[in-house]
Enzyme design. Structure first.
Site, PDB file in Angstrom:
ATOM      1  N   PRO A   1      29.869  56.476  72.713  1.00  0.00           N
ATOM      2  CA  PRO A   1      29.839  56.582  71.271  1.00  0.00           C
ATOM      3  C   PRO A   1      30.946  57.433  70.697  1.00  0.00           C
ATOM      4  O   PRO A   1      31.123  58.589  71.056  1.00  0.00           O
ATOM      5  CB  PRO A   1      28.527  57.322  71.060  1.00  0.00           C
ATOM      6  CG  PRO A   1      28.422  58.208  72.255  1.00  0.00           C
ATOM      7  CD  PRO A   1      29.324  57.693  73.296  1.00  0.00           C
ATOM      8  N   GLU A   2      31.674  56.875  69.768  1.00  0.00           N
ATOM      9  CA  GLU A   2      32.557  57.660  68.919  1.00  0.00           C
ATOM     10  C   GLU A   2      31.971  57.595  67.507  1.00  0.00           C
ATOM     11  O   GLU A   2      30.884  57.051  67.323  1.00  0.00           O
ATOM     12  CB  GLU A   2      33.986  57.098  68.961  1.00  0.00           C
ATOM     13  CG  GLU A   2      34.537  57.024  70.390  1.00  0.00           C
ATOM     14  CD  GLU A   2      35.962  56.520  70.467  1.00  0.00           C
ATOM     15  OE1 GLU A   2      36.722  56.739  69.517  1.00  0.00           O
ATOM     16  OE2 GLU A   2      36.307  55.900  71.477  1.00  0.00           O
TER      17      GLU A   2
END
Length: 271
Positions: A2-3
DNA sequence: AATTGTACCTGTCAGC
DNA sequence: TGCTGACAGGTACAAT
Protein backbone atom coordinates in the site's frame (compact mmCIF):
# COMPACT_ATOMS: atom_id res chain seq x y z
CA UNK A 1 0.96 -3.45 -0.98
CA UNK A 2 0.00 0.00 0.00
CA UNK A 3 1.03 3.50 -0.89
CA UNK A 4 -1.10 6.60 -0.46
CA UNK A 5 -3.64 5.80 -3.22
CA UNK A 6 -4.13 2.24 -2.04
CA UNK A 7 -4.52 3.29 1.60
CA UNK A 8 -6.91 6.05 0.54
CA UNK A 9 -9.01 3.49 -1.36
CA UNK A 10 -9.09 1.20 1.66
CA UNK A 11 -10.12 4.04 3.96
CA UNK A 12 -12.90 5.13 1.60
CA UNK A 13 -14.16 1.58 1.35
CA UNK A 14 -14.12 1.11 5.11
CA UNK A 15 -15.82 4.46 5.67
CA UNK A 16 -18.62 3.75 3.25
CA UNK A 17 -19.23 0.33 4.76
CA UNK A 18 -18.81 0.90 8.40
CA UNK A 19 -22.14 2.58 9.03
CA UNK A 20 -20.87 2.48 12.38
CA UNK A 21 -21.31 -1.12 13.48
CA UNK A 22 -20.20 -1.92 16.92
CA UNK A 23 -17.20 -4.13 17.56
CA UNK A 24 -18.36 -7.17 19.49
CA UNK A 25 -15.12 -9.02 19.85
CA UNK A 26 -11.47 -9.01 18.77
CA UNK A 27 -9.57 -12.19 17.92
CA UNK A 28 -5.78 -12.06 17.59
CA UNK A 29 -4.00 -14.94 15.86
CA UNK A 30 -0.60 -13.34 15.70
CA UNK A 31 0.32 -10.85 18.38
CA UNK A 32 3.70 -9.68 17.05
CA UNK A 33 1.97 -7.23 14.71
CA UNK A 34 0.73 -5.33 17.78
CA UNK A 35 3.10 -2.55 18.84
CA UNK A 36 1.86 -0.80 21.97
CA UNK A 37 -0.96 -3.17 22.78
CA UNK A 38 -1.83 -6.85 23.17
CA UNK A 39 -4.73 -9.20 22.66
CA UNK A 40 -5.85 -8.64 26.26
CA UNK A 41 -5.58 -4.88 25.89
CA UNK A 42 -7.59 -4.87 22.64
CA UNK A 43 -10.22 -7.18 24.11
CA UNK A 44 -10.52 -4.95 27.11
CA UNK A 45 -10.91 -1.65 25.24
CA UNK A 46 -12.55 -2.33 21.84
CA UNK A 47 -15.70 -4.40 22.40
CA UNK A 48 -18.66 -2.04 22.57
CA UNK A 49 -16.88 0.67 20.58
CA UNK A 50 -18.24 2.05 17.33
CA UNK A 51 -15.85 3.00 14.50
CA UNK A 52 -16.96 6.62 14.25
CA UNK A 53 -14.44 7.92 11.78
CA UNK A 54 -11.81 6.33 9.56
CA UNK A 55 -9.15 8.42 7.90
CA UNK A 56 -5.69 8.28 6.37
CA UNK A 57 -2.43 10.02 7.31
CA UNK A 58 0.40 9.17 4.95
CA UNK A 59 0.19 5.40 4.62
CA UNK A 60 -1.43 4.95 8.04
CA UNK A 61 -5.09 4.00 8.56
CA UNK A 62 -6.62 5.67 11.62
CA UNK A 63 -9.88 4.42 13.12
CA UNK A 64 -11.47 6.68 15.71
CA UNK A 65 -13.82 5.09 18.22
CA UNK A 66 -16.84 6.44 19.99
CA UNK A 67 -14.94 6.73 23.26
CA UNK A 68 -12.21 8.88 21.64
CA UNK A 69 -9.64 6.08 21.37
CA UNK A 70 -7.84 5.28 18.10
CA UNK A 71 -6.60 2.17 16.35
CA UNK A 72 -3.80 2.91 13.90
CA UNK A 73 -2.69 0.42 11.23
CA UNK A 74 0.31 0.45 8.92
CA UNK A 75 0.04 -2.24 6.24
CA UNK A 76 3.75 -2.14 5.33
CA UNK A 77 4.36 -4.54 2.43
CA UNK A 78 1.57 -7.08 2.55
CA UNK A 79 -1.11 -6.10 5.06
CA UNK A 80 -4.74 -5.86 3.99
CA UNK A 81 -8.19 -5.44 5.49
CA UNK A 82 -11.04 -7.57 4.23
CA UNK A 83 -14.71 -7.85 5.07
CA UNK A 84 -15.66 -11.45 5.77
CA UNK A 85 -19.12 -12.92 5.95
CA UNK A 86 -20.01 -15.67 8.38
CA UNK A 87 -17.27 -18.27 8.35
CA UNK A 88 -15.46 -16.84 5.31
CA UNK A 89 -11.72 -16.55 5.71
CA UNK A 90 -8.68 -15.19 3.88
CA UNK A 91 -5.07 -16.44 3.68
CA UNK A 92 -2.64 -15.12 6.29
CA UNK A 93 -5.39 -13.83 8.56
CA UNK A 94 -3.71 -12.31 11.62
CA UNK A 95 -6.66 -10.88 13.51
CA UNK A 96 -10.28 -9.97 13.04
CA UNK A 97 -13.00 -7.84 14.54
CA UNK A 98 -16.40 -9.40 14.97
CA UNK A 99 -18.98 -6.79 14.07
CA UNK A 100 -22.68 -6.46 14.51
CA UNK A 101 -24.68 -8.36 11.91
CA UNK A 102 -22.57 -11.53 11.56
CA UNK A 103 -19.84 -9.57 9.77
CA UNK A 104 -16.14 -9.60 10.38
CA UNK A 105 -13.38 -7.21 9.43
CA UNK A 106 -10.23 -9.30 8.98
CA UNK A 107 -6.63 -8.14 8.92
CA UNK A 108 -4.39 -10.42 6.84
CA UNK A 109 -0.67 -10.00 6.29
CA UNK A 110 1.45 -12.46 4.35
CA UNK A 111 4.82 -11.16 5.52
CA UNK A 112 3.62 -9.99 8.92
CA UNK A 113 5.53 -6.72 8.64
CA UNK A 114 2.41 -4.63 9.19
CA UNK A 115 1.89 -2.98 12.57
CA UNK A 116 -1.08 -1.94 14.72
CA UNK A 117 -1.20 0.59 17.56
CA UNK A 118 -3.98 1.27 20.05
CA UNK A 119 -4.23 4.73 21.57
CA UNK A 120 -6.60 5.16 24.48
CA UNK A 121 -8.84 8.25 24.76
CA UNK A 122 -6.67 11.31 25.21
CA UNK A 123 -3.40 9.67 24.18
CA UNK A 124 -1.57 11.48 21.36
CA UNK A 125 -1.10 9.49 18.16
CA UNK A 126 2.66 9.55 18.56
CA UNK A 127 3.42 7.26 15.63
CA UNK A 128 2.12 9.94 13.24
CA UNK A 129 4.15 12.86 14.54
CA UNK A 130 7.24 12.50 12.35
CA UNK A 131 5.34 12.40 9.07
CA UNK A 132 5.94 15.06 6.45
CA UNK A 133 3.17 16.99 4.67
CA UNK A 134 0.19 15.37 2.98
CA UNK A 135 0.95 15.80 -0.73
CA UNK A 136 -2.71 16.37 -1.68
CA UNK A 137 -3.54 18.77 1.12
CA UNK A 138 -4.00 22.50 0.52
CA UNK A 139 -1.04 23.36 2.74
CA UNK A 140 1.36 21.36 0.57
CA UNK A 141 2.22 24.37 -1.55
CA UNK A 142 4.82 24.73 -4.25
CA UNK A 143 6.69 27.20 -2.06
CA UNK A 144 6.80 24.78 0.83
CA UNK A 145 7.99 21.99 -1.47
CA UNK A 146 10.68 24.20 -3.04
CA UNK A 147 12.01 25.14 0.36
CA UNK A 148 12.17 21.56 1.62
CA UNK A 149 13.87 20.29 -1.55
CA UNK A 150 16.62 22.79 -2.10
CA UNK A 151 18.82 21.89 0.88
CA UNK A 152 18.47 18.09 0.61
CA UNK A 153 21.67 16.23 -0.24
CA UNK A 154 20.06 13.13 -1.63
CA UNK A 155 19.10 11.81 -5.04
CA UNK A 156 15.50 12.77 -5.67
CA UNK A 157 14.06 9.25 -5.91
CA UNK A 158 15.05 7.98 -2.45
CA UNK A 159 14.07 11.41 -1.11
CA UNK A 160 10.51 10.92 -2.42
CA UNK A 161 10.37 7.69 -0.37
CA UNK A 162 11.35 9.53 2.81
CA UNK A 163 8.12 9.85 4.79
CA UNK A 164 9.40 12.80 6.80
CA UNK A 165 9.95 14.68 3.53
CA UNK A 166 6.48 14.03 2.14
CA UNK A 167 4.04 11.41 3.41
CA UNK A 168 2.53 8.63 1.36
CA UNK A 169 4.76 8.11 -1.70
CA UNK A 170 6.19 4.61 -2.12
CA UNK A 171 8.26 2.72 -4.63
CA UNK A 172 5.71 2.47 -7.43
CA UNK A 173 4.64 6.11 -7.45
CA UNK A 174 8.14 7.51 -6.91
CA UNK A 175 9.19 6.04 -10.26
CA UNK A 176 5.95 7.05 -12.00
CA UNK A 177 6.16 10.62 -10.65
CA UNK A 178 9.72 11.13 -11.86
CA UNK A 179 8.87 9.64 -15.24
CA UNK A 180 5.96 12.03 -15.67
CA UNK A 181 8.17 14.93 -14.53
CA UNK A 182 10.97 13.93 -16.91
CA UNK A 183 13.54 14.00 -14.10
CA UNK A 184 16.26 11.39 -13.58
CA UNK A 185 15.87 9.46 -10.30
CA UNK A 186 19.54 10.06 -9.48
CA UNK A 187 19.29 13.83 -9.98
CA UNK A 188 20.35 15.42 -6.71
CA UNK A 189 17.54 17.30 -5.02
CA UNK A 190 19.72 20.32 -4.25
CA UNK A 191 20.71 20.60 -7.93
CA UNK A 192 17.16 20.81 -9.27
CA UNK A 193 16.15 24.07 -10.93
CA UNK A 194 12.92 25.68 -9.79
CA UNK A 195 11.36 24.65 -13.10
CA UNK A 196 12.32 21.02 -12.40
CA UNK A 197 11.00 21.19 -8.84
CA UNK A 198 7.75 22.53 -10.22
CA UNK A 199 7.48 19.61 -12.64
CA UNK A 200 7.97 17.14 -9.79
CA UNK A 201 5.46 18.97 -7.62
CA UNK A 202 2.84 18.84 -10.36
CA UNK A 203 3.60 15.17 -11.08
CA UNK A 204 3.22 14.20 -7.41
CA UNK A 205 -0.27 15.60 -7.32
CA UNK A 206 -1.29 14.45 -10.76
CA UNK A 207 -0.08 10.86 -10.39
CA UNK A 208 -1.51 10.42 -6.89
CA UNK A 209 -4.87 11.90 -7.90
CA UNK A 210 -5.07 9.69 -10.99
CA UNK A 211 -4.16 6.63 -8.93
CA UNK A 212 -6.81 7.41 -6.33
CA UNK A 213 -9.38 7.81 -9.10
CA UNK A 214 -8.35 4.32 -10.24
CA UNK A 215 -8.57 2.99 -6.67
CA UNK A 216 -4.85 2.28 -6.60
CA UNK A 217 -2.61 -0.22 -8.32
CA UNK A 218 -3.46 -3.89 -8.35
CA UNK A 219 -0.17 -5.78 -7.97
CA UNK A 220 0.14 -9.14 -6.24
CA UNK A 221 -2.87 -9.50 -3.97
CA UNK A 222 -3.85 -5.89 -3.41
CA UNK A 223 -7.57 -5.20 -3.24
CA UNK A 224 -9.75 -3.02 -1.06
CA UNK A 225 -11.77 -4.53 1.82
CA UNK A 226 -14.57 -5.48 -0.57
CA UNK A 227 -12.15 -7.17 -2.97
CA UNK A 228 -12.09 -4.40 -5.60
CA UNK A 229 -8.78 -4.29 -7.46
CA UNK A 230 -7.00 -1.04 -8.33
CA UNK A 231 -7.00 -0.09 -12.01
CA UNK A 232 -3.90 2.11 -12.04
CA UNK A 233 -1.83 -0.96 -12.88
CA UNK A 234 -3.03 -0.39 -16.46
CA UNK A 235 -1.61 3.13 -16.46
CA UNK A 236 1.86 2.39 -15.16
CA UNK A 237 4.45 3.71 -17.59
CA UNK A 238 7.72 2.45 -16.10
CA UNK A 239 7.23 0.48 -12.87
CA UNK A 240 8.28 -3.13 -13.45
CA UNK A 241 8.64 -2.43 -17.17
CA UNK A 242 12.40 -2.81 -17.63
CA UNK A 243 13.20 -3.58 -21.27
CA UNK A 244 9.95 -2.13 -22.60
CA UNK A 245 9.87 0.71 -25.12
CA UNK A 246 9.31 4.13 -23.56
CA UNK A 247 5.90 5.37 -24.78
CA UNK A 248 7.20 8.95 -24.82
CA UNK A 249 10.60 8.82 -26.52
CA UNK A 250 11.03 5.27 -27.82
CA UNK A 251 13.98 4.60 -25.49
CA UNK A 252 14.31 1.49 -23.35
CA UNK A 253 12.99 1.50 -19.78
CA UNK A 254 15.75 0.65 -17.29
CA UNK A 255 15.75 -0.88 -13.84
CA UNK A 256 18.42 0.38 -11.48
CA UNK A 257 18.85 0.03 -7.73
CA UNK A 258 19.02 2.97 -5.32
CA UNK A 259 19.38 2.32 -1.62
CA UNK A 260 18.48 -1.34 -2.06
CA UNK A 261 15.27 -0.58 -3.89
CA UNK A 262 14.35 -0.89 -7.55
CA UNK A 263 13.93 2.26 -9.60
CA UNK A 264 12.40 2.20 -13.08
CA UNK A 265 13.04 5.03 -15.50
CA UNK A 266 13.80 6.04 -19.07
CA UNK A 267 17.31 7.43 -19.67
CA UNK A 268 16.04 8.81 -22.99
CA UNK A 269 13.66 11.36 -21.52
CA UNK A 270 14.50 11.72 -17.82
CA UNK A 271 17.37 14.08 -17.07
C1' DA B 1 21.36 16.41 11.73
C1' DA B 2 20.90 13.97 7.62
C1' DT B 3 21.73 10.11 4.81
C1' DT B 4 22.68 5.22 3.99
C1' DG B 5 22.89 0.33 5.22
C1' DT B 6 20.93 -3.53 7.74
C1' DA B 7 17.29 -6.08 9.89
C1' DC B 8 12.76 -7.52 10.14
C1' DC B 9 9.29 -11.74 7.99
C1' DT B 10 7.68 -14.75 4.60
C1' DG B 11 6.49 -15.89 0.12
C1' DT B 12 7.40 -16.40 -5.07
C1' DC B 13 10.02 -17.13 -8.98
C1' DA B 14 14.02 -18.07 -12.03
C1' DG B 15 17.99 -20.78 -12.64
C1' DC B 16 20.66 -24.77 -11.82
C1' DT C 1 11.97 -32.12 -7.49
C1' DG C 2 14.78 -29.43 -4.49
C1' DC C 3 17.95 -25.98 -3.44
C1' DT C 4 19.69 -21.17 -3.68
C1' DG C 5 19.55 -16.48 -4.40
C1' DA C 6 17.14 -12.36 -5.84
C1' DC C 7 13.30 -9.83 -5.16
C1' DA C 8 8.81 -7.94 -3.15
C1' DG C 9 4.16 -2.05 -2.67
C1' DG C 10 7.83 -0.53 3.98
C1' DT C 11 9.98 1.34 7.98
C1' DA C 12 12.88 1.31 12.54
C1' DC C 13 17.17 1.63 13.98
C1' DA C 14 22.23 1.55 13.75
C1' DA C 15 26.18 3.21 11.58
C1' DT C 16 28.38 6.80 9.16
Amino acid sequence: MPELPEVESIVRCLSSNIKPPQILKVIVLRADILVNTSQEHLCKHLPGQVMQKIYRRGKYIVMKFSNGGHLVTHLRMSGLYRFLNGNETVPYLRLWFELEGDKKLGYADKRALGRIWLYLPGEPLSVLTKLGPEPLAADFTLERFQQSVHWRHSPIKPLLLNQTFVAGIGNIYASEILYQAGISPSHYASDLTSEEVYKIYRAIRSILEQAIACRGTHISDFADPEGNEGEFVNRLKVYQKAGDICPRCGGIIQRTVQQQRSTYWCPGCQH
